[in-house]
Design a protein around this motif. Structure first.
Motif, PDB file in Angstrom:
ATOM      1  N   PRO A 162      62.882  25.104  48.089  1.00 19.79           N
ATOM      2  CA  PRO A 162      62.876  25.801  46.799  1.00 19.79           C
ATOM      3  C   PRO A 162      61.505  25.811  46.141  1.00 19.79           C
ATOM      4  O   PRO A 162      61.176  26.727  45.419  1.00 19.79           O
ATOM      5  N   SER A 163      60.696  24.782  46.435  1.00 18.62           N
ATOM      6  CA  SER A 163      59.416  24.690  45.750  1.00 18.62           C
ATOM      7  C   SER A 163      58.377  25.637  46.334  1.00 18.62           C
ATOM      8  O   SER A 163      57.294  25.765  45.807  1.00 18.62           O
ATOM      9  N   VAL A 164      58.726  26.295  47.440  1.00 22.23           N
ATOM     10  CA  VAL A 164      57.734  27.115  48.113  1.00 22.23           C
ATOM     11  C   VAL A 164      57.429  28.393  47.335  1.00 22.23           C
ATOM     12  O   VAL A 164      56.303  28.866  47.310  1.00 22.23           O
ATOM     13  N   ALA A 165      58.463  28.942  46.703  1.00 22.42           N
ATOM     14  CA  ALA A 165      58.307  30.269  46.132  1.00 22.42           C
ATOM     15  C   ALA A 165      57.550  30.294  44.815  1.00 22.42           C
ATOM     16  O   ALA A 165      57.931  30.949  43.874  1.00 22.42           O
ATOM     17  N   PHE A 166      56.451  29.562  44.757  1.00 22.14           N
ATOM     18  CA  PHE A 166      55.667  29.533  43.534  1.00 22.14           C
ATOM     19  C   PHE A 166      54.826  30.780  43.350  1.00 22.14           C
ATOM     20  O   PHE A 166      54.702  31.319  42.277  1.00 22.14           O
ATOM     21  N   ALA A 167      54.201  31.164  44.487  1.00 23.97           N
ATOM     22  CA  ALA A 167      53.137  32.144  44.388  1.00 23.97           C
ATOM     23  C   ALA A 167      53.654  33.429  43.768  1.00 23.97           C
ATOM     24  O   ALA A 167      54.765  33.856  44.009  1.00 23.97           O
ATOM     25  N   ASP A 168      52.768  34.009  42.980  1.00 22.96           N
ATOM     26  CA  ASP A 168      53.038  35.301  42.397  1.00 22.96           C
ATOM     27  C   ASP A 168      53.192  36.296  43.540  1.00 22.96           C
ATOM     28  O   ASP A 168      52.278  36.516  44.308  1.00 22.96           O
ATOM     29  N   VAL A 169      54.377  36.897  43.673  1.00 16.60           N
ATOM     30  CA  VAL A 169      54.635  37.687  44.881  1.00 16.60           C
ATOM     31  C   VAL A 169      53.799  38.958  44.942  1.00 16.60           C
ATOM     32  O   VAL A 169      53.562  39.500  46.007  1.00 16.60           O
ATOM     33  N   ASN A 170      53.342  39.455  43.808  1.00  9.03           N
ATOM     34  CA  ASN A 170      52.593  40.705  43.834  1.00  9.03           C
ATOM     35  C   ASN A 170      51.093  40.492  43.718  1.00  9.03           C
ATOM     36  O   ASN A 170      50.371  41.343  43.263  1.00  9.03           O
ATOM     37  N   ARG A 171      50.642  39.366  44.167  1.00 14.26           N
ATOM     38  CA  ARG A 171      49.224  39.070  44.074  1.00 14.26           C
ATOM     39  C   ARG A 171      48.619  39.088  45.470  1.00 14.26           C
ATOM     40  O   ARG A 171      49.173  38.525  46.403  1.00 14.26           O
ATOM     41  N   ILE A 172      47.491  39.756  45.597  1.00 18.46           N
ATOM     42  CA  ILE A 172      46.799  39.785  46.884  1.00 18.46           C
ATOM     43  C   ILE A 172      45.591  38.865  46.794  1.00 18.46           C
ATOM     44  O   ILE A 172      44.699  39.067  45.971  1.00 18.46           O
ATOM     45  N   ASP A 173      45.586  37.824  47.641  1.00 14.59           N
ATOM     46  CA  ASP A 173      44.498  36.849  47.590  1.00 14.59           C
ATOM     47  C   ASP A 173      43.373  37.272  48.526  1.00 14.59           C
ATOM     48  O   ASP A 173      43.559  37.344  49.741  1.00 14.59           O
ATOM     49  N   VAL A 174      42.221  37.544  47.926  1.00 13.77           N
ATOM     50  CA  VAL A 174      41.057  38.004  48.690  1.00 13.77           C
ATOM     51  C   VAL A 174      40.033  36.874  48.734  1.00 13.77           C
ATOM     52  O   VAL A 174      39.589  36.403  47.685  1.00 13.77           O
ATOM     53  N   TYR A 175      39.663  36.436  49.919  1.00 12.16           N
ATOM     54  CA  TYR A 175      38.673  35.358  50.048  1.00 12.16           C
ATOM     55  C   TYR A 175      37.326  35.963  50.418  1.00 12.16           C
ATOM     56  O   TYR A 175      37.190  36.640  51.430  1.00 12.16           O
ATOM     57  N   ILE A 176      36.321  35.687  49.568  1.00 15.73           N
ATOM     58  CA  ILE A 176      34.999  36.274  49.753  1.00 15.73           C
ATOM     59  C   ILE A 176      34.038  35.222  50.305  1.00 15.73           C
ATOM     60  O   ILE A 176      33.903  34.141  49.734  1.00 15.73           O
ATOM     61  N   THR A 177      33.382  35.545  51.403  1.00 14.45           N
ATOM     62  CA  THR A 177      32.418  34.620  51.980  1.00 14.45           C
ATOM     63  C   THR A 177      31.023  34.893  51.446  1.00 14.45           C
ATOM     64  O   THR A 177      30.154  34.042  51.511  1.00 14.45           O
ATOM     65  N   GLY A 178      30.800  36.100  50.932  1.00 13.78           N
ATOM     66  CA  GLY A 178      29.450  36.520  50.567  1.00 13.78           C
ATOM     67  C   GLY A 178      28.937  35.847  49.308  1.00 13.78           C
ATOM     68  O   GLY A 178      29.623  35.045  48.673  1.00 13.78           O
ATOM     69  N   ASP A 179      27.703  36.207  48.945  1.00 16.88           N
ATOM     70  CA  ASP A 179      27.104  35.682  47.730  1.00 16.88           C
ATOM     71  C   ASP A 179      27.713  36.397  46.521  1.00 16.88           C
ATOM     72  O   ASP A 179      28.568  37.261  46.664  1.00 16.88           O
ATOM     73  N   SER A 180      27.212  36.027  45.345  1.00 15.48           N
ATOM     74  CA  SER A 180      27.905  36.478  44.143  1.00 15.48           C
ATOM     75  C   SER A 180      27.841  37.986  43.956  1.00 15.48           C
ATOM     76  O   SER A 180      28.713  38.562  43.322  1.00 15.48           O
ATOM     77  N   ASN A 181      26.823  38.652  44.529  1.00 14.86           N
ATOM     78  CA  ASN A 181      26.802  40.105  44.377  1.00 14.86           C
ATOM     79  C   ASN A 181      28.046  40.727  45.016  1.00 14.86           C
ATOM     80  O   ASN A 181      28.594  41.711  44.528  1.00 14.86           O
ATOM     81  N   ILE A 182      28.518  40.118  46.101  1.00 14.04           N
ATOM     82  CA  ILE A 182      29.708  40.636  46.779  1.00 14.04           C
ATOM     83  C   ILE A 182      30.958  40.333  45.949  1.00 14.04           C
ATOM     84  O   ILE A 182      31.856  41.168  45.809  1.00 14.04           O
ATOM     85  N   ILE A 183      30.983  39.134  45.364  1.00 17.31           N
ATOM     86  CA  ILE A 183      32.125  38.775  44.517  1.00 17.31           C
ATOM     87  C   ILE A 183      32.223  39.745  43.343  1.00 17.31           C
ATOM     88  O   ILE A 183      33.296  40.264  43.024  1.00 17.31           O
ATOM     89  N   ASN A 184      31.064  40.011  42.726  1.00 17.69           N
ATOM     90  CA  ASN A 184      31.066  40.948  41.604  1.00 17.69           C
ATOM     91  C   ASN A 184      31.493  42.340  42.051  1.00 17.69           C
ATOM     92  O   ASN A 184      32.181  43.049  41.330  1.00 17.69           O
ATOM     93  N   PHE A 185      31.083  42.730  43.259  1.00 18.08           N
ATOM     94  CA  PHE A 185      31.454  44.040  43.780  1.00 18.08           C
ATOM     95  C   PHE A 185      32.976  44.163  43.906  1.00 18.08           C
ATOM     96  O   PHE A 185      33.571  45.163  43.514  1.00 18.08           O
TER      97      PHE A 185
END
Lengths: 269, 378, 296
Positions: B20-43
Motif C-alpha cells: 500500500p505504501s508504494v503508490a505515493f508518487a504523483d501518477v501524472n508526473r514525468i521525472d526527467v533526470y538531467i546530466t548536463g550543466d545548468s544551462n541544460i537544466i534551465n533549457f
C-alpha cells in the motif's frame, strides 16, 4: 583568578590562529557572494553587486529546499533523541546480556564506506517503496545519527555523580525527580552536543538525500551541490550557504548556553 | 548482478507487505533526470516544460539534476525492472544505454526504432549511435585561451602545433580528468585519434575487443604522457569542467579544452573575461557528441514520456536547441527553418568526430587513471 | 575517587538483577535499526565479494580480493588513504588538544569566541569548503593576491596535491574532534590539576601525568571517529586532491560509475571496512581494558 590572567596569552594565540584559519576562507566566500567580477591580482573585487542575491532569493526551489531540509533535520533529530537517549542510559547504567556487543555494533555505522552501503540499501528500499520518499530518507539518516546520539551521552551518564543521586534518593526523592533534578543537569551538555551534531550532520547531509531521496526530496545541500558543481556562477552557492548559516547560528547560540554553562558549573564544583 | 537477484527474492515478500505504501508518487508526473550543466537544466525548465505541459495539461514535468550521480539512479531503475514498483524515473536526458553492462539485454531501455515516434525519421543519421538512445543536442569541445597571453594569430591549429606550444609554455595548459564533465575526456580522446592516424572510424560502439583495442588506446596514452610534464602542476588535472574554467578565469593557465556551449555561456555571464577566445584544431576537431535521451521500459508514464521525447525532436524545440543553448540540432537541417539553417548550419562541422561510448568509456577512463595520471606527480 | 568507584560498583550490582530485560528493551530500537540497515546490507556486500556465479550456482572465491591485493594501482590508493588518515588524525589531535584544554579551564569571553570559531566548520558543508579553499589557497587565490599586493612571492598551492584534502579534512573534522575531547576533559577535575601544580608540577608534567592518562580513552575514540570518517570521505579528496593517487572514497565511486565494476567497488568497500574494523577493534580492546582496570 590569577591563573586566568596567566593563561590568557595562550588564549590570544589560539584565537588569532583560529581566526585566520577558520575565518579567512569563510570571509572569502562572503565577499564572493557580493561580487560580480573579481579577477587576480586585484585585492578589491572589480565589481560588487547584489544581482546574484536577487536571483537566489527569487527562486522557489530555494525556499522549498530550505523547508524540506529544516523539517528533515528536525524530525530525524527528534526521533533519534527519542530512541537513543533511553538506550544510552541503559548502556551506561544497566547490565544486560550482549551489552558490550550491542554497544560496539554502533561503530559499524561509521566503519563501512557510506557510498557502498547506500547503494546496497537503495536496492533494498526500492522494494519497500521507500525510494524518493521523505520517510525513506528519514529512516536511513536516522541510522547514521545513532552512533552520536548513543555514544556521546553514555560517558556523561556514566560520569554522573552517584553519591548525589543516592543522597537524593535517601531523602525520599522519586526516581523521576532524581533523574530530572540530579542526573539531567549533569548530562545536559553531552546531550546538547549530541543533538547539535545530529541536527547539523543531517542538515548538511547529501549522499543519502540524493541516493534515496531523488527525485522527491530536495534538500538545500543538494541544491548547493548543483549550484556549485554545474552552475557557472559559483556565487549562487556562496549565497545559499550564507542563508543557511542563519538557522545554524541560532542553534549554535542556544547550544553554547548549555555547553558553556557546564564549563562554568564544573569549575565551581 | 547476482546481488540484485538475491535481494529481489528476499524483498519479494516484503514488498507484498509494504504494497500500500508504494503508490505515493504523483501518477501524472514525468521525472526527467538531467546530466548536463545548468544551462541544460534551465533549457528543460524554461523551454521544454512549458511546451509539453501546454500540449498535455494532464501531465507535469519534474526536472531533476543528476549530475555525476546518474549511475545509482540507473541501478535503482534496473532493480525495479520486473517488479511492480515505479522507479520514479521516466527519462534521462543524457545517458549511455550500454551502462551498466547487460541493461539492454535485460530490456531496461526502450528501443526507439520500434517506439513509433513521429519525428524519429527526421534525425540526422550520423548522430545515431544506438537504437536505445535518442540524440537531441550536440556540442563539441574547443580550446579556450587567454588572448592577453597568446595572440589569436599564434593559436595552435593542429595537434603538433598544440604540443609545440605546450612545450614552449610549460604549466600553462590543463584539462580535467576524463571521468567527469567530458571536456578533458574528449581531449584524451583526441590524443587517441591522433595516435591512430586521426581516423575516428577505427572506434565503433561494437568493435571494442579487450587487449587488442587497449593497444590502440595505449598509443594515445603515450602521447599524453609525453605532454604531461608540460601541463599545469605538472600533472595536476582538475576535477571537473568548471574547475578548468575557473583556472582560466583566475589567470592561472592560458589554455584549456572546454565545451563550446558552456564556455560561451561563461563569457556571456562574465565568469570568463572578454579576452578569452576559442579555437578548434583543423587537422581533426575535438570529439564532441550528441546527448542521448534514454527511456526505461518500466517508466511509470511510458506513453506520455515517449510523447515528450517526440516533442523534443520537433522542429519547434530543435530550433530552440540551436538558438537557446548554442548546440547542434539532432534532426537534419532540412527539417529546420531555412533562415536558421543558412545562418548556423555552416557552424556545424560536416561531422563532429565522435567517440563511441559503451565499453570504450570505462577502458579509456581506467586506462588514463592507471597509465597517464601517475606519470608525473607534483 | 575510590569511594565513587565503590559506590558505582554497588549501584551496578543492584542493577544487575532483574533489570536486564528493561535494558534490552531500551536498546532494542536502535540496535534493530543497525541490524536491518547496516549489518544486513553489509553482509550482502561481503557475501557478494566472496562468491562467483558459476554454471552450477554460486561458489566461494577469493578472486576479487586477489585482484585488489595484486593490483599496484589499488594498493597505492589504499596506502595514500591510510597516510592521509594518519596525518589528519595526528594533526587534528595536536590542534584540538590545546584548544580543548584552554576551553575547559578558562571562562573568559575569549573562550566563548574560540569555541564558536572552532565549532563553526560544523556549519560549512564540505562542498562549500572545497570552493572556499580553492578560492583562498588555490593558485592566484586570496592568499596569493594578498602576498602579491605586499610584494611577497606566491605560496606553493596545496590545490590538487595530497595536502589539499588534508587541509580540507582537518578543517572539516576539527569541531567533532574538539567536542569529543572536551567531553572527555570534563572527567579531569580542576582540583586534581591544582593539586599537582601545588606540589610543583610544570605544565608539561600536568599534561603528561594528570590529563593524558584520564583522557586516553577519549583520544582513542576521537582518533577512531576521525579515521572511520576519512576512509569514506569523498567531496574534499575529489575536488581538492590530485587525479592519482586517489583516496578510497573517489576511487570507489569511480570504480562503480566509470569503470562499471560493482564487484571491485564492493571489494574496495569491504577492504576499507576491514581496516576500519581493525581500528575499531583497537578501540574496543582499550575500552575493555579500561573497564577491567576500573572494576578490579
Amino acid at each position: 583568578m590569577t591563573r586566568v590572567m596567566r593563561l590568557d596569552w595562550k588564549g590570544w594565540l589560539i584565537a588569532a590562529l583560529l581566526t585566520v584559519a577558520i575565518l579567512l576562507p569563510l570571509v572569502n566566500v562572503a565577499v564572493w557572494s557580493f561580487t560580480e567580477v573579481w579577477r587576480y591580482p586585484a585585492v578589491i573585487p572589480q565589481k560588487f553587486g547584489f544581482r546574484f542575491w536577487g536571483d537566489v532569493l527569487g527562486r522557489r526551489d530555494v525556499r522549498d529546499a530550505v523547508m524540506t531540509s529544516l523539517s528533515l533535520a528536525a524530525i530525524v533529530t527528534a526521533l533519534s533523541a527519542l530512541i537513543c537517549l533511553p538506550a544510552s542510559y541503559a548502556f551506561a547504567r544497566m547490565n544486560f546480556p550482549g551489552r558490550n556487543l550491542f554497544f560496539m555494533s554502533f561503530l559499524t555505522v561509521y566503519a563501512f564506506p557510506k557510498f557502498g552501503l547506500y547503494i546496497t540499501i537503495a536496492t533494498i528500499f526500492i522494494g519497500l517503496g521507500l525510494i524518493g520518499n521523505f520517510w525513506g530518507v528519514v529512516l536511513i539518516q536516522l541510522v547514521s545519527t545513532l552512533m552520536f546520539m548513543v555514544w556521546i551521552p553514555v560517558s556523561a551518564f556514566q560520569n554522573v555523580d552517584r553519591r548525589q543521586e543516592e543522597a537524593a534518593r535517601d531523602v525520599g526523592a522519586s526516581p523521576l525527580r532524581v533523574f530530572w533534578s540530579i542526573t539531567m543537569p549533569q548530562v545536559l551538555p553531552a546531550i546538547t552536543a549530541a543533538v547539535l551534531l545530529t541536527f547539523v550532520n543531517t542538515f548538511y547531509e547529501t549522499e543519502v538525500a540524493w541516493l534515496i531521496g531523488a527525485p522527491e526530496v530536495r534538500t538545500v545541500p543538494l541544491l548547493m551541490i548543483r549550484f556549485i558543481n554545474s552552475e557557472l556562477i559559483v556565487q549562487y552557492g556562496a549565497i545559499l550557504s550564507l542563508i543557511m548559516w542563519v538557522p545554524s547560528f541560532l542553534l549554535l547560540i542556544v547550544a553554547r548556553r548549555f555547553l558553556g554553562a557546564q564549563a562554568l558549573g564544573r569549575a565551581f564544583a | 548482478m547476482n546481488r540484485r537477484q538475491l535481494i529481489r527474492c528476499t524483498f519479494a515478500a516484503a514488498a507484498l507487505v509494504a504494497a500500500p505504501s508504494v503508490a505515493f508518487a504523483d501518477v501524472n508526473r514525468i521525472d526527467v533526470y538531467i546530466t548536463g550543466d545548468s544551462n541544460i537544466i534551465n533549457f528543460w525548465n524554461n523551454i521544454i516544460k512549458p511546451a509539453y505541459e501546454s500540449a498535455h495539461p494532464e501531465y507535469t514535468l519534474n526536472v531533476v539534476s543528476a549530475r555525476n550521480a546518474i549511475a545509482p539512479i540507473v541501478e535503482r531503475t534496473l532493480a525495479a525492472l520486473g517488479t511492480e514498483v515505479d522507479p520514479q524515473v521516466d527519462i534521462f536526458d543524457e545517458n549511455d544505454p550500454n551502462l551498466p553492462a547487460g541493461a539492454i539485454e535485460k530490456g531496461l531501455w526502450v528501443d526507439f526504432t520500434e517506439a513509433g515516434l513521429q519525428n524519429y525519421d527526421k534525425i540526422n543519421p550520423v548522430t545515431i549511435e544506438t537504437n536505445y538512445g535518442l540524440p537531441y543536442r550536440g556540442t563539441q569541445v574547443v580550446l579556450a585561451y587567454d588572448t592577453t597571453k597568446l595572440a589569436p594569430e599564434n593559436a595552435p591549429k593542429t595537434w603538433a602545433e598544440l604540443v609545440a606550444w605546450m612545450k614552449e609554455n610549460p604549466g600553462q595548459f590543463t584539462h580535467n580528468r576524463p571521468d567527469t564533465g567530458g571536456s578533458g575526456g574528449n581531449f584524451v580522446r583526441r590524443a587517441i585519434h591522433e595516435a591512430n592516424g586521426r581516423d575516428p572510424s577505427l572506434f565503433r560502439i561494437d568493435n571494442y575487443v579487450q587487449g587488442e583495442s587497449d593497444e590502440l588506446l595505449a598509443k594515445g596514452f603515450e602521447l599524453l604522457k609525453e605532454i604531461a610534464p608540460y601541463t599545469y602542476g605538472p600533472g595536476s588535472y582538475t576535477a571537473d569542467n568548471m574547475q578548468s574554467i575557473q583556472m582560466l578565469a583566475q589567470g592561472v593557465i592560458t589554455m584549456a579544452p572546454v565545451w563550446s556551449d558552456m564556455a560561451l555561456d561563461a563569457v556571456n555571464k562574465g565568469v570568463l573575461p572578454e579576452t578569452i577566445a576559442f579555437t578548434q584544431l583543423t587537422d581533426l576537431a575535438f570529439a564532441g557528441g550528441f546527448a542521448d535521451m534514454t527511456v526505461p521500459t518500466n517508466a511509470g508514464n511510458l506513453e506520455a514520456t515517449l510523447k515528450l521525447a517526440d516533442l523534443v525532436l520537433s522542429e519547434e524545440i530543435q530550433t530552440k536547441v540551436v538558438t537557446e543553448i548554442g548546440a547542434f540540432p539532432a534532426i537534419g537541417w532540412e527539417h529546420l527553418p531555412e533562415e536558421l539553417a543558412s545562418k548556423y548550419s555552416n557552424l556545424q562541422p560536416a561531422s563532429i568526430p565522435t567517440f563511441p561510448g559503451g565499453p570504450w568509456v570505462s577502458a579509456i577512463s581506467d586506462g588514463w587513471f592507471r597509465n597517464v595520471a601517475p606519470h608525473v606527480n607534483r | 575517587m575510590s569511594t565513587v568507584e565503590a559506590a558505582t560498583a554497588a549501584v551496578k550490582r543492584r542493577h544487575v538483577d532483574g533489570r536486564g530485560l528493561i535494558g534490552l528493551l531500551l536498546v532494542a530500537a536502535p540496535v534493530t535499526l543497525i541490524g536491518a540497515l547496516i549489518l544486513w546490507p553489509v553482509s550482502v556486500s561481503v557475501f557478494d565479494t566472496l562468491t562467483v556465479r558459476g554454471p552450477d550456482g554460486r561458489h566461494f572465491s577469493l578472486e576479487s580480493y586477489r585482484f585488489f591485493f595484486s593490483d599496484g594501482f589499488s594498493l597505492r590508493n589504499l596506502w595514500l588513504t591510510i597516510q592521509v588518515a594518519a596525518i589528519c588524525t595526528v594533526l587534528l589531535l595536536v590542534i584540538s588538544l590545546p584548544i580543548a584544554l584552554y576551553l575547559r579551564f578558562s571562562e573568559t569571553r575569549l573562550a566563548g569566541y574560540i569555541q564558536a570559531l572552532a565549532l563553526f566548520p560544523l556549519f560549512v558543508p564540505s562542498i562549500l569548503l572545497a570552493y572556499a579553499l580553492i578560492r583562498t589557497l588555490g593558485p592566484n587565490g586570496t592568499v596569493d593576491i594578498l602576498l602579491t599586493a605586499v610584494g611577497l612571492p606566491k605560496i606553493p598551492s596545496p590545490y590538487l596535491t595530497p595536502w589539499g584534502p588534508i587541509i580540507g579534512l582537518v578543517w572539516d573534522n576539527l569541531p567533532l574532534t574538539l567536542l569529543i575531547i572536551l567531553a572527555g576533559l570534563s572527567n579531569v577535575s580542576r582540583a586534581s590539576i591544582d593539586a599537582a601544580r601545588d606540589v610543583g608540577a610544570g605544565s608539561f608534567a600536568v599534561l603528561w601525568y594528570i590529563v593524558l592518562p584520564r583522557i586516553r580513552g577519549t583520544l582513542l575514540v576521537a582518533a577512531s571517529f576521525i579515521i572511520l570518517g576519512l576512509f569514506s570521505a569523498f567531496t574534499l579528496p575529489y575536488l581538492l586532491g590530485p587525479a592519482v593517487p586517489e583516496m578510497m572514497g573517489p576511487f570507489m565511486r569511480r570504480t562503480i560509475i566509470e569503470v562499471d565494476d560493482p564487484l571491485q567497488a564492493r571489494t574496495q568497500a569491504v577492504v576499507t571496512f576491514m581496516i576500519c574494523a581493525l581500528f575499531a577493534m583497537f578501540y574496543v580492546r582499550s575500552v575493555a581494558r579500561t573497564r577491567r582496570e576500573q572494576s578490579s
